[in-house]
Design an enzyme around this catalytic site. Structure first.
Site, PDB file in Angstrom:
ATOM      1  N   GLY A 156       0.589  -1.130  -0.133  1.00 17.75           N
ATOM      2  CA  GLY A 156      -0.018  -0.338   0.479  1.00 17.75           C
ATOM      3  C   GLY A 156       0.753   1.497  -0.031  1.00 17.75           C
ATOM      4  O   GLY A 156       1.602   1.389  -0.359  1.00 17.75           O
ATOM      5  N   ILE A 158       2.442   2.703   2.454  1.00 16.90           N
ATOM      6  CA  ILE A 158       3.844   2.353   2.978  1.00 16.90           C
ATOM      7  C   ILE A 158       4.319   1.956   2.704  1.00 16.90           C
ATOM      8  O   ILE A 158       5.903   2.143   2.872  1.00 16.90           O
ATOM      9  CB  ILE A 158       3.415   2.044   4.623  1.00 16.90           C
ATOM     10  CG1 ILE A 158       2.058   3.007   5.735  1.00 16.90           C
ATOM     11  CG2 ILE A 158       4.558   2.486   5.793  1.00 16.90           C
ATOM     12  CD1 ILE A 158       1.152   2.838   6.451  1.00 16.90           C
ATOM     13  N   ARG A 178      -2.510  -7.866  -2.494  1.00 22.58           N
ATOM     14  CA  ARG A 178      -3.918  -8.657  -2.705  1.00 22.58           C
ATOM     15  C   ARG A 178      -4.061  -8.836  -3.749  1.00 22.58           C
ATOM     16  O   ARG A 178      -4.416  -9.344  -4.780  1.00 22.58           O
ATOM     17  CB  ARG A 178      -4.413  -8.093  -2.608  1.00 22.58           C
ATOM     18  CG  ARG A 178      -5.284  -8.383  -0.797  1.00 22.58           C
ATOM     19  CD  ARG A 178      -6.955  -7.883  -0.632  1.00 22.58           C
ATOM     20  NE  ARG A 178      -6.162  -6.656  -0.161  1.00 22.58           N
ATOM     21  CZ  ARG A 178      -6.938  -6.076   0.781  1.00 22.58           C
ATOM     22  NH1 ARG A 178      -8.576  -6.171   1.034  1.00 22.58           N
ATOM     23  NH2 ARG A 178      -6.737  -4.324   0.855  1.00 22.58           N
ATOM     24  N   ARG A 238       0.619  -4.866  12.311  1.00 21.31           N
ATOM     25  CA  ARG A 238      -0.209  -5.204  13.536  1.00 21.31           C
ATOM     26  C   ARG A 238       0.304  -6.255  13.854  1.00 21.31           C
ATOM     27  O   ARG A 238       0.367  -7.377  14.131  1.00 21.31           O
ATOM     28  CB  ARG A 238      -1.979  -5.335  13.209  1.00 21.31           C
ATOM     29  CG  ARG A 238      -2.999  -3.715  13.073  1.00 21.31           C
ATOM     30  CD  ARG A 238      -2.478  -2.970  14.111  1.00 21.31           C
ATOM     31  NE  ARG A 238      -3.329  -2.034  13.991  1.00 21.31           N
ATOM     32  CZ  ARG A 238      -2.713  -0.722  13.741  1.00 21.31           C
ATOM     33  NH1 ARG A 238      -1.430  -0.349  13.685  1.00 21.31           N
ATOM     34  NH2 ARG A 238      -3.245   0.421  13.114  1.00 21.31           N
ATOM     35  N   GLU A 267      -0.859  -5.003  23.556  1.00 17.16           N
ATOM     36  CA  GLU A 267      -0.037  -3.441  24.126  1.00 17.16           C
ATOM     37  C   GLU A 267      -0.603  -2.924  24.926  1.00 17.16           C
ATOM     38  O   GLU A 267      -1.852  -2.666  24.276  1.00 17.16           O
ATOM     39  CB  GLU A 267       0.045  -2.285  22.337  1.00 17.16           C
ATOM     40  CG  GLU A 267       0.790  -3.596  21.141  1.00 17.16           C
ATOM     41  CD  GLU A 267       0.639  -2.846  20.222  1.00 17.16           C
ATOM     42  OE1 GLU A 267       0.244  -1.351  20.126  1.00 17.16           O
ATOM     43  OE2 GLU A 267       1.133  -3.143  19.148  1.00 17.16           O
ATOM     44  N   HIS A 286       5.156   0.293  19.636  1.00 20.90           N
ATOM     45  CA  HIS A 286       4.632   0.990  18.544  1.00 20.90           C
ATOM     46  C   HIS A 286       4.855   2.377  18.314  1.00 20.90           C
ATOM     47  O   HIS A 286       3.587   3.269  18.640  1.00 20.90           O
ATOM     48  CB  HIS A 286       2.694   0.775  18.846  1.00 20.90           C
ATOM     49  CG  HIS A 286       1.782   0.830  17.789  1.00 20.90           C
ATOM     50  ND1 HIS A 286       0.881   0.336  17.715  1.00 20.90           N
ATOM     51  CD2 HIS A 286       1.440   1.292  16.319  1.00 20.90           C
ATOM     52  CE1 HIS A 286       0.116   0.441  16.664  1.00 20.90           C
ATOM     53  NE2 HIS A 286       0.725   0.964  15.575  1.00 20.90           N
ATOM     54  N   GLY A 288       5.278   3.107  14.795  1.00 26.20           N
ATOM     55  CA  GLY A 288       5.934   4.168  14.025  1.00 26.20           C
ATOM     56  C   GLY A 288       5.217   5.144  12.603  1.00 26.20           C
ATOM     57  O   GLY A 288       6.197   5.759  12.542  1.00 26.20           O
TER      58      GLY A 288
HETATM   59  C1  DGY Z   1      -1.730   3.669  12.576  1.00 24.07           C
HETATM   60  O1  DGY Z   1      -2.263   4.383  11.479  1.00 24.07           O
HETATM   61  O2  DGY Z   1      -2.799   2.414  11.986  1.00 24.07           O
HETATM   62  C2  DGY Z   1      -0.149   3.616  13.337  1.00 24.07           C
HETATM   63  O3  DGY Z   1      -0.198   1.670  13.534  1.00 24.07           O
HETATM   64  C3  DGY Z   1      -1.066   4.765  14.226  1.00 24.07           C
HETATM   65  O4  DGY Z   1      -0.116   5.497  14.657  1.00 24.07           O
END
Ligand code: DGY
Length: 327
Positions: A156, A158, A178, A238, A267, A286, A288
């Site tokens: 995607g 990212i 996908r 995740r 978490e 977490h 990111g």
């Molecule tokens: C998201 O945006 O889904 C991240 O995991 C939380 O910032």
């Protein structure tokens, strides 16, 4: 007419609060810890809009308490903590914050990849513990990043931003998604692979897929067995996409070389969790998308989404646009 009421489950940047206070009555959970469940159930009773984080589970029970609720906005791109179909059935709009965090999250993912490959945190702990007594040829020797093969699962926004970074390190880029992404193949030289082939060929397997019923436990014993003994697993999606017990065994028994994890099934992960006892794990809380600028943009975007939904304008980033056609 009375102003609509909003509950925000965490302190967010001031400008986002102000934006909402212009039009609504705003209440905020001020403490720097997730709002306790019983407080959330009580607070949602007469609100029109709810502004949440990834730390709150928004399910049928919450919605049963929230008979006035018209819109939920999450300050995140991922929304697996929210029962979207339940919201949609009740005509409640859900908005999120895609795009704005892609580069920041790709930066962190690449940093995690490098830290794991070059044993940065392990080496730092070693030095701080006073164990560095002499220079030694193979001390903290790790895996090369440049020229290695990266396998991105979930191409995607990212994933694409990560692939772009990988080109700077002359990496061979494989991906599984996908749908094929011909434009990414052309622009970044990424090659599509079946899931199993990607696992077999990659030096770095990077998970960036959303959590769905199909991706839950995507990486388990079978998949870890397919990976090379020198390979590294990076999870920035995740926690529940990985079977953590299987990962622990694979790391312990050196079936794979190391793992870099920004996300966990539970978490915060408990301090005594077996994965945290391993030297070949780099673990982060977490973070990111956690740059100051990006978190501010996310906060604003989530606020704008909630404002638009409650003022009857179509929000830019709706997860369930079908709600509009039910009205
Ligand atoms: C998201 O945006 O889904 C991240 O995991 C939380 O910032």
């Amino acid at each position: 007419m009375d102003k609509a009421k909003i509950f925000i489950t965490r302190k967010i940047p001031e400008e986002a609060i102000q934006l909402l206070e212009n039009d609504f009555v705003v209440k905020i959970w001020e403490e720097d810890r997730p709002v306790p469940r019983e407080v959330l159930l009580d607070e949602v009773k007469d609100i029109d809009g709810l502004y949440v984080m990834v730390s709150e589970k928004i399910d049928q029970e919450v919605l049963d308490h929230a008979s006035n609720l018209k819109a939920v906005s999450i300050m995140a791109v991922g929304y697996d903590n929210i029962d979207v179909s339940c919201l949609t059935k009740r005509g409640i709009i859900l908005t999120h914050t895609p795009g704005v965090l892609s580069d920041t999250t790709a930066d962190l993912t690449f940093a995690l990849l490098m830290a794991t490959a070059r044993r940065i945190t392990e080496a730092n702990r070693y030095l701080l513990a006073g164990k560095w007594t002499s220079w030694s040829p193979m001390l903290m020797a790790g895996q090369d990043v440049y020229g290695a093969t990266i396998g991105i699962i979930g191409m995607g926004r990212i994933g694409e931003a990560l692939a772009k970074r990988a080109t700077g390190f002359d990496m061979k880029i494989l991906y599984h998604n996908r749908n094929r992404r011909p434009e990414v193949e052309e622009r970044l030289g990424a090659e599509y692979r079946s899931f199993d082939d990607l696992l077999k060929e990659s030096d770095f397997v990077v998970l960036l897929t959303p959590l769905t019923p199909e991706t839950r436990n995507l990486i388990g014993e079978r998949e870890l067995d397919l990976m090379k003994p020198t390979s590294i697993l990076i999870n920035a999606s995740r926690g529940a996409t990985v079977d953590e017990e299987a990962l622990y065994q694979a790391l312990l028994n050196k079936k794979i070389w190391a793992a870099g994890l920004d996300v966990f099934q539970q978490e915060p992960i408990p301090k005594d969790h077996p994965l945290l006892q391993l030297d070949n794990v780099v673990a982060l809380p977490h973070i990111g998308s956690a740059s100051i600028a990006t978190r501010k943009k996310m906060a604003m975007m989530a606020a704008e989404g909630l404002r638009d939904a409650l003022l009857g304008n179509r929000p830019k980033h709706m997860v369930n646009p079908e709600v509009l056609f039910q009205l």
